[in-house]
Scaffold this motif. Structure first.
Motif, PDB file in Angstrom:
ATOM      1  N   HIS A  16      24.310  -3.029 -30.730  1.00  0.00           N
ATOM      2  CA  HIS A  16      24.079  -1.674 -30.239  1.00  0.00           C
ATOM      3  C   HIS A  16      22.596  -1.317 -30.215  1.00  0.00           C
ATOM      4  CE1 HIS A  16      24.155  -1.056 -34.618  1.00  0.00           C
ATOM      5  NE2 HIS A  16      23.301  -0.093 -34.386  1.00  0.00           N
ATOM      6  N   GLU A  17      21.767  -2.164 -30.807  1.00  0.00           N
ATOM      7  CA  GLU A  17      20.331  -1.884 -30.825  1.00  0.00           C
ATOM      8  C   GLU A  17      19.715  -2.349 -29.513  1.00  0.00           C
ATOM      9  OE1 GLU A  17      18.241  -2.263 -34.762  1.00  0.00           O
ATOM     10  OE2 GLU A  17      19.842  -3.696 -35.058  1.00  0.00           O
ATOM     11  N   ARG A  18      19.244  -1.397 -28.729  1.00  0.00           N
ATOM     12  CA  ARG A  18      18.707  -1.731 -27.411  1.00  0.00           C
ATOM     13  C   ARG A  18      17.212  -1.966 -27.449  1.00  0.00           C
ATOM     14  NH1 ARG A  18      21.620  -4.187 -24.692  1.00  0.00           N
ATOM     15  NH2 ARG A  18      20.348  -3.717 -22.888  1.00  0.00           N
ATOM     16  N   ASN A  19      16.583  -1.594 -28.534  1.00  0.00           N
ATOM     17  CA  ASN A  19      15.136  -1.729 -28.611  1.00  0.00           C
ATOM     18  C   ASN A  19      14.736  -2.751 -29.663  1.00  0.00           C
ATOM     19  OD1 ASN A  19      14.545   0.272 -26.640  1.00  0.00           O
ATOM     20  ND2 ASN A  19      15.021   1.840 -28.156  1.00  0.00           N
ATOM     21  N   PHE A  20      13.759  -3.549 -29.293  1.00  0.00           N
ATOM     22  CA  PHE A  20      13.202  -4.541 -30.199  1.00  0.00           C
ATOM     23  C   PHE A  20      11.945  -3.982 -30.835  1.00  0.00           C
ATOM     24  CE2 PHE A  20       9.948  -7.718 -30.899  1.00  0.00           C
ATOM     25  CZ  PHE A  20      10.600  -8.628 -31.701  1.00  0.00           C
ATOM     26  N   ARG A  21      11.777  -4.212 -32.139  1.00  0.00           N
ATOM     27  CA  ARG A  21      10.540  -3.821 -32.789  1.00  0.00           C
ATOM     28  C   ARG A  21      10.131  -4.915 -33.756  1.00  0.00           C
ATOM     29  NH1 ARG A  21       7.892  -1.317 -36.839  1.00  0.00           N
ATOM     30  NH2 ARG A  21       6.200   0.047 -36.164  1.00  0.00           N
ATOM     31  N   CYS A  22       8.892  -5.381 -33.583  1.00  0.00           N
ATOM     32  CA  CYS A  22       8.399  -6.467 -34.426  1.00  0.00           C
ATOM     33  C   CYS A  22       7.837  -5.897 -35.718  1.00  0.00           C
ATOM     34  CB  CYS A  22       7.327  -7.250 -33.675  1.00  0.00           C
ATOM     35  SG  CYS A  22       6.597  -8.563 -34.679  1.00  0.00           S
ATOM     36  N   GLU A  23       8.302  -6.438 -36.826  1.00  0.00           N
ATOM     37  CA  GLU A  23       7.808  -5.964 -38.113  1.00  0.00           C
ATOM     38  C   GLU A  23       6.458  -6.576 -38.446  1.00  0.00           C
ATOM     39  OE1 GLU A  23      10.912  -6.983 -40.786  1.00  0.00           O
ATOM     40  OE2 GLU A  23      12.312  -5.518 -39.967  1.00  0.00           O
ATOM     41  N   ALA A  24       6.080  -7.629 -37.741  1.00  0.00           N
ATOM     42  CA  ALA A  24       4.825  -8.320 -38.043  1.00  0.00           C
ATOM     43  C   ALA A  24       3.631  -7.650 -37.363  1.00  0.00           C
ATOM     44  CB  ALA A  24       4.920  -9.779 -37.618  1.00  0.00           C
ATOM     45  N   CYS A  25       3.768  -7.315 -36.057  1.00  0.00           N
ATOM     46  CA  CYS A  25       2.628  -6.772 -35.327  1.00  0.00           C
ATOM     47  C   CYS A  25       2.886  -5.355 -34.819  1.00  0.00           C
ATOM     48  CB  CYS A  25       2.254  -7.691 -34.157  1.00  0.00           C
ATOM     49  SG  CYS A  25       3.441  -7.665 -32.790  1.00  0.00           S
ATOM     50  N   GLY A  26       4.110  -4.853 -34.938  1.00  0.00           N
ATOM     51  CA  GLY A  26       4.398  -3.490 -34.530  1.00  0.00           C
ATOM     52  C   GLY A  26       4.727  -3.346 -33.055  1.00  0.00           C
ATOM     53  N   PHE A  27       4.777  -4.444 -32.314  1.00  0.00           N
ATOM     54  CA  PHE A  27       5.114  -4.405 -30.894  1.00  0.00           C
ATOM     55  C   PHE A  27       6.543  -3.891 -30.717  1.00  0.00           C
ATOM     56  CE2 PHE A  27       7.116  -6.697 -27.317  1.00  0.00           C
ATOM     57  CZ  PHE A  27       6.390  -6.135 -26.286  1.00  0.00           C
ATOM     58  N   ALA A  28       6.716  -2.986 -29.751  1.00  0.00           N
ATOM     59  CA  ALA A  28       8.045  -2.439 -29.494  1.00  0.00           C
ATOM     60  C   ALA A  28       8.311  -2.412 -28.000  1.00  0.00           C
ATOM     61  CB  ALA A  28       8.169  -1.039 -30.081  1.00  0.00           C
ATOM     62  N   ASP A  29       9.520  -2.802 -27.601  1.00  0.00           N
ATOM     63  CA  ASP A  29       9.926  -2.779 -26.197  1.00  0.00           C
ATOM     64  C   ASP A  29      11.448  -2.868 -26.183  1.00  0.00           C
ATOM     65  OD1 ASP A  29       9.864  -2.798 -23.435  1.00  0.00           O
ATOM     66  OD2 ASP A  29       8.380  -4.393 -23.309  1.00  0.00           O
ATOM     67  N   SER A  30      12.037  -2.748 -24.997  1.00  0.00           N
ATOM     68  CA  SER A  30      13.479  -2.938 -24.946  1.00  0.00           C
ATOM     69  C   SER A  30      13.773  -4.395 -25.276  1.00  0.00           C
ATOM     70  CB  SER A  30      14.014  -2.587 -23.559  1.00  0.00           C
ATOM     71  OG  SER A  30      13.754  -3.628 -22.651  1.00  0.00           O
ATOM     72  N   ARG A  31      14.929  -4.674 -25.822  1.00  0.00           N
ATOM     73  CA  ARG A  31      15.217  -6.044 -26.275  1.00  0.00           C
ATOM     74  C   ARG A  31      15.249  -7.017 -25.093  1.00  0.00           C
ATOM     75  NH1 ARG A  31      20.932  -6.080 -29.064  1.00  0.00           N
ATOM     76  NH2 ARG A  31      20.571  -8.310 -28.990  1.00  0.00           N
ATOM     77  N   ASP A  32      15.721  -6.560 -23.934  1.00  0.00           N
ATOM     78  CA  ASP A  32      15.779  -7.449 -22.777  1.00  0.00           C
ATOM     79  C   ASP A  32      14.384  -7.775 -22.262  1.00  0.00           C
ATOM     80  OD1 ASP A  32      18.507  -7.555 -22.888  1.00  0.00           O
ATOM     81  OD2 ASP A  32      18.806  -5.959 -21.430  1.00  0.00           O
ATOM     82  N   ARG A  33      13.516  -6.764 -22.226  1.00  0.00           N
ATOM     83  CA  ARG A  33      12.152  -7.010 -21.775  1.00  0.00           C
ATOM     84  C   ARG A  33      11.422  -7.920 -22.746  1.00  0.00           C
ATOM     85  NH1 ARG A  33       9.037  -3.627 -18.537  1.00  0.00           N
ATOM     86  NH2 ARG A  33       7.510  -3.536 -20.193  1.00  0.00           N
ATOM     87  N   ASN A  34      11.644  -7.713 -24.031  1.00  0.00           N
ATOM     88  CA  ASN A  34      11.008  -8.589 -25.012  1.00  0.00           C
ATOM     89  C   ASN A  34      11.499 -10.026 -24.845  1.00  0.00           C
ATOM     90  OD1 ASN A  34       9.477  -9.058 -27.632  1.00  0.00           O
ATOM     91  ND2 ASN A  34      11.521  -9.781 -28.149  1.00  0.00           N
ATOM     92  N   ALA A  35      12.800 -10.174 -24.646  1.00  0.00           N
ATOM     93  CA  ALA A  35      13.364 -11.513 -24.472  1.00  0.00           C
ATOM     94  C   ALA A  35      12.752 -12.186 -23.249  1.00  0.00           C
ATOM     95  CB  ALA A  35      14.880 -11.434 -24.330  1.00  0.00           C
ATOM     96  N   ALA A  36      12.554 -11.411 -22.166  1.00  0.00           N
ATOM     97  CA  ALA A  36      11.958 -11.971 -20.954  1.00  0.00           C
ATOM     98  C   ALA A  36      10.535 -12.420 -21.220  1.00  0.00           C
ATOM     99  CB  ALA A  36      11.990 -10.937 -19.830  1.00  0.00           C
ATOM    100  N   ARG A  37       9.792 -11.635 -21.979  1.00  0.00           N
ATOM    101  CA  ARG A  37       8.415 -12.003 -22.318  1.00  0.00           C
ATOM    102  C   ARG A  37       8.391 -13.322 -23.076  1.00  0.00           C
ATOM    103  NH1 ARG A  37       4.413  -7.651 -22.857  1.00  0.00           N
ATOM    104  NH2 ARG A  37       3.586  -8.811 -24.617  1.00  0.00           N
ATOM    105  N   VAL A  38       9.306 -13.478 -24.013  1.00  0.00           N
ATOM    106  CA  VAL A  38       9.357 -14.695 -24.819  1.00  0.00           C
ATOM    107  C   VAL A  38       9.669 -15.890 -23.930  1.00  0.00           C
ATOM    108  CG1 VAL A  38      10.587 -15.899 -26.659  1.00  0.00           C
ATOM    109  CG2 VAL A  38       9.997 -13.460 -26.907  1.00  0.00           C
ATOM    110  N   ILE A  39      10.652 -15.732 -23.050  1.00  0.00           N
ATOM    111  CA  ILE A  39      11.070 -16.842 -22.193  1.00  0.00           C
ATOM    112  C   ILE A  39       9.931 -17.263 -21.268  1.00  0.00           C
ATOM    113  CG2 ILE A  39      12.592 -17.472 -20.278  1.00  0.00           C
ATOM    114  CD1 ILE A  39      14.638 -15.501 -21.681  1.00  0.00           C
ATOM    115  N   LEU A  40       9.270 -16.290 -20.661  1.00  0.00           N
ATOM    116  CA  LEU A  40       8.175 -16.614 -19.753  1.00  0.00           C
ATOM    117  C   LEU A  40       7.038 -17.305 -20.496  1.00  0.00           C
ATOM    118  CD1 LEU A  40       8.124 -13.403 -17.555  1.00  0.00           C
ATOM    119  CD2 LEU A  40       8.823 -15.692 -16.878  1.00  0.00           C
TER     120      LEU A  40
END
Ligand SMILES: [Zn+2]
Length: 68
Positions: A16-40
Protein backbone atom coordinates in the motif's frame (compact mmCIF):
# COMPACT_ATOMS: atom_id res chain seq x y z
CA UNK A 1 14.14 -1.87 -2.61
CA UNK A 2 17.12 0.06 -3.97
CA UNK A 3 17.46 3.82 -3.89
CA UNK A 4 17.54 5.38 -7.37
CA UNK A 5 19.99 8.04 -6.27
CA UNK A 6 22.54 6.48 -3.91
CA UNK A 7 21.70 2.79 -4.52
CA UNK A 8 21.46 1.97 -0.86
CA UNK A 9 19.31 -1.00 -0.03
CA UNK A 10 16.30 -0.02 2.04
CA UNK A 11 13.55 -1.94 3.70
CA UNK A 12 10.95 -3.54 1.47
CA UNK A 13 7.90 -1.36 0.94
CA UNK A 14 4.47 -2.62 1.83
CA UNK A 15 2.08 -2.97 -1.09
CA UNK A 16 0.00 0.00 0.00
CA UNK A 17 3.03 2.28 0.21
CA UNK A 18 3.14 4.22 -3.03
CA UNK A 19 6.08 6.40 -2.16
CA UNK A 20 9.70 5.41 -1.80
CA UNK A 21 11.93 7.18 0.69
CA UNK A 22 15.61 6.44 1.14
CA UNK A 23 16.79 6.41 4.72
CA UNK A 24 20.40 6.81 3.63
CA UNK A 25 20.26 9.96 1.48
CA UNK A 26 16.70 11.23 2.01
CA UNK A 27 15.70 10.87 -1.66
CA UNK A 28 11.94 10.55 -2.08
CA UNK A 29 9.84 9.73 -5.14
CA UNK A 30 6.99 7.46 -6.12
CA UNK A 31 8.03 3.82 -5.85
CA UNK A 32 7.49 3.19 -9.57
CA UNK A 33 9.58 6.18 -10.60
CA UNK A 34 12.32 5.17 -8.21
CA UNK A 35 12.27 1.63 -9.58
CA UNK A 36 12.56 3.01 -13.12
CA UNK A 37 15.56 5.12 -12.10
CA UNK A 38 17.26 2.06 -10.65
CA UNK A 39 16.60 -0.05 -13.73
CA UNK A 40 17.86 2.59 -16.13
CA UNK A 41 20.98 3.20 -14.06
CA UNK A 42 21.69 -0.53 -13.83
CA UNK A 43 21.14 -0.99 -17.56
CA UNK A 44 23.55 1.85 -18.34
CA UNK A 45 26.19 0.24 -16.17
CA UNK A 46 25.74 -3.03 -18.00
CA UNK A 47 25.24 -5.32 -15.06
CA UNK A 48 21.78 -6.53 -14.23
CA UNK A 49 21.14 -8.70 -11.23
CA UNK A 50 18.37 -11.22 -10.76
CA UNK A 51 16.39 -8.86 -8.58
CA UNK A 52 16.69 -6.01 -11.06
CA UNK A 53 15.49 -8.18 -13.93
CA UNK A 54 12.50 -9.18 -11.89
CA UNK A 55 11.70 -5.53 -11.14
CA UNK A 56 12.07 -4.47 -14.77
CA UNK A 57 9.80 -7.29 -15.88
CA UNK A 58 7.21 -6.06 -13.42
CA UNK A 59 7.55 -2.49 -14.68
CA UNK A 60 7.28 -3.48 -18.33
CA UNK A 61 4.01 -5.22 -17.67
CA UNK A 62 2.55 -2.51 -15.44
CA UNK A 63 3.88 0.69 -17.00
CA UNK A 64 4.48 -0.35 -20.59
CA UNK A 65 6.61 2.73 -21.24
CA UNK A 66 9.92 1.65 -19.77
CA UNK A 67 12.21 0.16 -22.37
CA UNK A 68 15.28 -1.60 -21.03
ZN1 LIG B 1 19.45 7.03 -1.27
Amino acid sequence: MTCGRCFARTKRLELHERNFRCEACGFADSRDRNAARVILAVAERGHVGVEDVRQSDHLLRVGGSVAV
